[in-house]
Design a protein around this motif. Structure first.
Motif, PDB file in Angstrom:
ATOM      1  N   TYR A  73       0.813  -1.219   0.000  1.00 19.77           N
ATOM      2  CA  TYR A  73       0.000   0.000   0.000  1.00 19.77           C
ATOM      3  C   TYR A  73       0.848   1.271   0.000  1.00 19.77           C
ATOM      4  CZ  TYR A  73       0.797   0.869   4.999  1.00 19.77           C
ATOM      5  OH  TYR A  73       1.380   1.150   6.221  1.00 19.77           O
ATOM      6  N   LYS A  74       2.110   1.173   0.406  1.00 17.31           N
ATOM      7  CA  LYS A  74       3.002   2.335   0.354  1.00 17.31           C
ATOM      8  C   LYS A  74       3.425   2.660  -1.085  1.00 17.31           C
ATOM      9  CE  LYS A  74       3.571   3.457   4.763  1.00 17.31           C
ATOM     10  NZ  LYS A  74       3.232   4.791   5.314  1.00 17.31           N
ATOM     11  N   ASN A  75       3.380   1.654  -1.934  1.00 16.34           N
ATOM     12  CA  ASN A  75       3.581   1.801  -3.382  1.00 16.34           C
ATOM     13  C   ASN A  75       4.876   2.524  -3.753  1.00 16.34           C
ATOM     14  OD1 ASN A  75       2.930   1.296  -6.020  1.00 16.34           O
ATOM     15  ND2 ASN A  75       0.979   2.401  -5.982  1.00 16.34           N
ATOM     16  N   THR A  76       5.970   2.105  -3.145  1.00 15.17           N
ATOM     17  CA  THR A  76       7.283   2.644  -3.514  1.00 15.17           C
ATOM     18  C   THR A  76       7.555   2.420  -5.006  1.00 15.17           C
ATOM     19  OG1 THR A  76       8.164   2.271  -1.282  1.00 15.17           O
ATOM     20  CG2 THR A  76       9.764   2.492  -3.076  1.00 15.17           C
ATOM     21  N   LYS A  77       7.056   1.296  -5.554  1.00 18.13           N
ATOM     22  CA  LYS A  77       7.279   0.990  -6.963  1.00 18.13           C
ATOM     23  C   LYS A  77       6.730   2.078  -7.878  1.00 18.13           C
ATOM     24  CE  LYS A  77       7.448  -4.054  -6.504  1.00 18.13           C
ATOM     25  NZ  LYS A  77       6.816  -5.345  -6.895  1.00 18.13           N
ATOM     26  N   LEU A  78       5.608   2.681  -7.481  1.00 15.55           N
ATOM     27  CA  LEU A  78       5.023   3.753  -8.287  1.00 15.55           C
ATOM     28  C   LEU A  78       5.955   4.958  -8.329  1.00 15.55           C
ATOM     29  CD1 LEU A  78       2.533   4.829  -9.860  1.00 15.55           C
ATOM     30  CD2 LEU A  78       1.715   5.753  -7.677  1.00 15.55           C
ATOM     31  N   GLY A  79       6.554   5.294  -7.187  1.00 15.21           N
ATOM     32  CA  GLY A  79       7.490   6.404  -7.152  1.00 15.21           C
ATOM     33  C   GLY A  79       8.701   6.157  -8.037  1.00 15.21           C
ATOM     34  N   ILE A  80       9.233   4.932  -7.959  1.00 16.72           N
ATOM     35  CA  ILE A  80      10.383   4.570  -8.794  1.00 16.72           C
ATOM     36  C   ILE A  80       9.998   4.613 -10.274  1.00 16.72           C
ATOM     37  CG2 ILE A  80      11.919   2.672  -9.407  1.00 16.72           C
ATOM     38  CD1 ILE A  80      11.939   1.908  -6.426  1.00 16.72           C
ATOM     39  N   GLN A  81       8.816   4.109 -10.597  1.00 15.51           N
ATOM     40  CA  GLN A  81       8.340   4.143 -11.987  1.00 15.51           C
ATOM     41  C   GLN A  81       8.246   5.578 -12.496  1.00 15.51           C
ATOM     42  OE1 GLN A  81       4.443   2.417 -12.530  1.00 15.51           O
ATOM     43  NE2 GLN A  81       4.450   2.742 -14.739  1.00 15.51           N
ATOM     44  N   ALA A  82       7.726   6.480 -11.645  1.00 15.37           N
ATOM     45  CA  ALA A  82       7.604   7.889 -12.035  1.00 15.37           C
ATOM     46  C   ALA A  82       8.973   8.513 -12.286  1.00 15.37           C
ATOM     47  CB  ALA A  82       6.850   8.662 -10.950  1.00 15.37           C
ATOM     48  N   LEU A  83       9.944   8.185 -11.450  1.00 15.73           N
ATOM     49  CA  LEU A  83      11.288   8.729 -11.617  1.00 15.73           C
ATOM     50  C   LEU A  83      11.941   8.217 -12.900  1.00 15.73           C
ATOM     51  CD1 LEU A  83      12.471   8.449  -7.911  1.00 15.73           C
ATOM     52  CD2 LEU A  83      12.053  10.565  -9.167  1.00 15.73           C
ATOM     53  N   LYS A  84      11.697   6.966 -13.228  1.00 16.90           N
ATOM     54  CA  LYS A  84      12.225   6.420 -14.477  1.00 16.90           C
ATOM     55  C   LYS A  84      11.591   7.116 -15.681  1.00 16.90           C
ATOM     56  CE  LYS A  84      13.543   1.815 -12.829  1.00 16.90           C
ATOM     57  NZ  LYS A  84      13.281   0.356 -12.912  1.00 16.90           N
ATOM     58  N   LEU A  85      10.298   7.471 -15.542  1.00 19.25           N
ATOM     59  CA  LEU A  85       9.617   8.187 -16.616  1.00 19.25           C
ATOM     60  C   LEU A  85      10.175   9.599 -16.783  1.00 19.25           C
ATOM     61  CD1 LEU A  85       5.890   7.082 -16.134  1.00 19.25           C
ATOM     62  CD2 LEU A  85       7.371   6.622 -18.103  1.00 19.25           C
ATOM     63  N   VAL A  86      10.555  10.226 -15.666  1.00 20.16           N
ATOM     64  CA  VAL A  86      11.190  11.547 -15.745  1.00 20.16           C
ATOM     65  C   VAL A  86      12.465  11.438 -16.577  1.00 20.16           C
ATOM     66  CG1 VAL A  86      12.376  13.369 -14.445  1.00 20.16           C
ATOM     67  CG2 VAL A  86      10.234  12.392 -13.578  1.00 20.16           C
ATOM     68  N   LYS A  87      13.266  10.406 -16.287  1.00 27.43           N
ATOM     69  CA  LYS A  87      14.514  10.179 -17.015  1.00 27.43           C
ATOM     70  C   LYS A  87      14.251   9.924 -18.493  1.00 27.43           C
ATOM     71  CE  LYS A  87      19.028   9.500 -16.786  1.00 27.43           C
ATOM     72  NZ  LYS A  87      19.968  10.557 -16.378  1.00 27.43           N
ATOM     73  N   LYS A  88      13.183   9.174 -18.778  1.00 32.19           N
ATOM     74  CA  LYS A  88      12.854   8.848 -20.164  1.00 32.19           C
ATOM     75  C   LYS A  88      12.323  10.065 -20.923  1.00 32.19           C
ATOM     76  CE  LYS A  88      10.034   5.663 -22.910  1.00 32.19           C
ATOM     77  NZ  LYS A  88       9.048   4.533 -22.848  1.00 32.19           N
ATOM     78  N   LYS A  89      11.469  10.827 -20.268  1.00 38.38           N
ATOM     79  CA  LYS A  89      10.852  11.988 -20.926  1.00 38.38           C
ATOM     80  C   LYS A  89      11.833  13.130 -21.133  1.00 38.38           C
ATOM     81  CE  LYS A  89       6.076  11.319 -19.381  1.00 38.38           C
ATOM     82  NZ  LYS A  89       4.850  12.014 -18.990  1.00 38.38           N
ATOM     83  N   ARG A  90      12.696  13.288 -20.117  1.00 40.26           N
ATOM     84  CA  ARG A  90      13.640  14.401 -20.174  1.00 40.26           C
ATOM     85  C   ARG A  90      15.044  13.916 -19.838  1.00 40.26           C
ATOM     86  NH1 ARG A  90      12.115  19.654 -19.841  1.00 40.26           N
ATOM     87  NH2 ARG A  90      14.359  19.925 -20.186  1.00 40.26           N
ATOM     88  N   PRO A  91      15.689  13.220 -20.754  1.00 31.61           N
ATOM     89  CA  PRO A  91      17.044  12.703 -20.495  1.00 31.61           C
ATOM     90  C   PRO A  91      18.058  13.806 -20.249  1.00 31.61           C
ATOM     91  CG  PRO A  91      16.442  12.439 -22.808  1.00 31.61           C
ATOM     92  CD  PRO A  91      15.202  12.833 -22.086  1.00 31.61           C
ATOM     93  N   ASP A  92      17.732  15.034 -20.669  1.00 27.75           N
ATOM     94  CA  ASP A  92      18.629  16.170 -20.451  1.00 27.75           C
ATOM     95  C   ASP A  92      18.500  16.761 -19.054  1.00 27.75           C
ATOM     96  OD1 ASP A  92      15.966  16.940 -21.302  1.00 27.75           O
ATOM     97  OD2 ASP A  92      16.697  19.003 -21.252  1.00 27.75           O
ATOM     98  N   LEU A  93      17.444  16.393 -18.331  1.00 22.51           N
ATOM     99  CA  LEU A  93      17.166  16.983 -17.020  1.00 22.51           C
ATOM    100  C   LEU A  93      17.962  16.249 -15.945  1.00 22.51           C
ATOM    101  CD1 LEU A  93      15.372  19.163 -15.690  1.00 22.51           C
ATOM    102  CD2 LEU A  93      13.658  17.376 -15.310  1.00 22.51           C
TER     103      LEU A  93
END
Length: 352
Positions: free
Chosen positions: A194-214
């Motif tokens: 229920y803490k859903n740490t996996k969702l946070g990690i998934q979101a961070l990976k998406l940040v990297k994918k969407k904005r590799p320059d960031l």
């Protein structure tokens, strides 16, 4: 069995116990090894192992190493508890979970004003919902920590007393400038689904994918070990002290990420806000007691990693907005003081 690991709920219990002891009350904390009740599911092999573990490790059952406990508090470890024979006259009994409440109820025809049930989460996240709800329906005075939980409890016919949680301003406070923080994102690592740490990690990976320059850095903390390669720098603090959380996690963070599916309150989110991190959180219940979307936090629907990633990118790029949200959040949570909550807790015990 007593779990000697840091947790927000246990922290609140120990804080209140210390306050009551300091105020001159006689306080004892009792850890029950076997809070049995009629509807509990039993397994003979695990029960035998449970009994053996308790009696061979009884001394360890009274050990609290991660939180300072007032020396006047008596810590007990019992296998079970019968209030008809073990309760002292005038003593107040507070059950801190559904199992203990149901355990007490099997001995009682009627609860007196000396009994309380302190609820810090929708306990269906821990056990069978029907059993949890049977505890919630017991004719015992309920105390809870958020408007979200009070509304749920009152829907089962309760008149629940609300004592909102607090931020520990002695341990969590602002050190680093809001405006000068680097692109650092922090989040809790937790094994509970229920803490859903996996969702946070998934979101961070998406940040990297969407904005590799960031460019950004991630700080994580929690009780279990963590060695996953996420594809970007991660600093990890296992079983971090309050000082470490304040100085090396929250005060380093531009953004704190909370992705839980169900929170009675959200203590880590509040602590991070008290240290100046801008909060991005899922709409998980208790968080609404101390946040307003786009004012003191950024709130997103449950389970939407893509939207969370977009909000992280937005705050990292818009410094003025990030600082504005962080400052408002900081000013908001400072109003939730331990003294006010503790005094109300003591008054509740006195008046019932």
């Amino acid at each position: 069995m007593h779990d000697n690991t840091p947790s927000g709920g246990r922290n609140v219990v120990y804080d209140y116990a210390n306050f009551l002891a300091e105020a001159g009350h006689q306080v004892s904390i009792t850890f029950l090894a076997d809070a049995s009740y009629r509807s509990r599911k039993h397994n003979i092999a695990s029960t035998i192992f449970h009994v053996w573990t308790f009696f061979t490790q009884r001394r360890r059952q009274k050990t609290i190493t991660w939180h300072k406990i007032d020396s006047r508090i008596i810590i007990k470890a019992k296998f079970s508890y019968n209030p008809l024979t073990q309760k002292q006259s005038g003593e107040k009994i507070i059950a801190f979970d559904y199992g203990i409440a149901l355990h007490l109820a099997q001995f009682m025809k009627k609860f007196s004003n000396d009994y309380f049930y302190f609820i810090q989460a929708d306990e269906k996240i821990y056990y069978d919902e029907s059993i949890v709800r049977s505890a919630w329906k017991l004719p015992i005075q309920k105390i809870t920590i958020s408007k979200y939980l009070k509304e749920k409890l009152d829907s089962f016919g309760n008149k629940t007393i609300l004592i909102q949680n607090y931020v520990d301003s002695q341990n969590f406070y602002l050190i680093n400038s809001l405006a000068e923080r680097g692109p650092v994102i922090s989040l809790l690592n937790h094994t509970a689904a229920y803490k859903n740490t996996k969702l946070g990690i998934q979101a961070l990976k998406l940040v990297k994918k969407k904005r590799p320059d960031l460019k950004f850095r991630v700080i994580m903390f929690g009780n279990p070990p963590f060695d996953e390669n996420l594809g970007f720098p991660v600093s990890y603090f296992q079983r971090a002290s309050s000082r470490t959380l304040c100085e090396r996690v929250y005060n380093q963070s531009a953004i704190f990420l909370s992705t839980s599916e169900n929170e009675g309150w959200g203590l880590t989110a509040m602590e991070a806000m008290a240290c100046g991190a801008a909060l991005i959180s899922t709409l998980n219940g208790g968080i609404l007691d101390f946040t307003r979307d786009k004012v003191s936090a950024v709130l997103v629907p449950l389970g939407n990693a893509d939207l969370i990633a977009d909000q992280i990118i937005h705050l990292l790029q818009d410094k003025d907005l990030r600082v504005k949200i962080a400052r408002t959040g900081y000013e908001t949570v400072r109003k939730f003081t331990f003294k006010n909550s503790a005094l109300k807790f003591e008054k509740t015990l006195r008046n019932q």
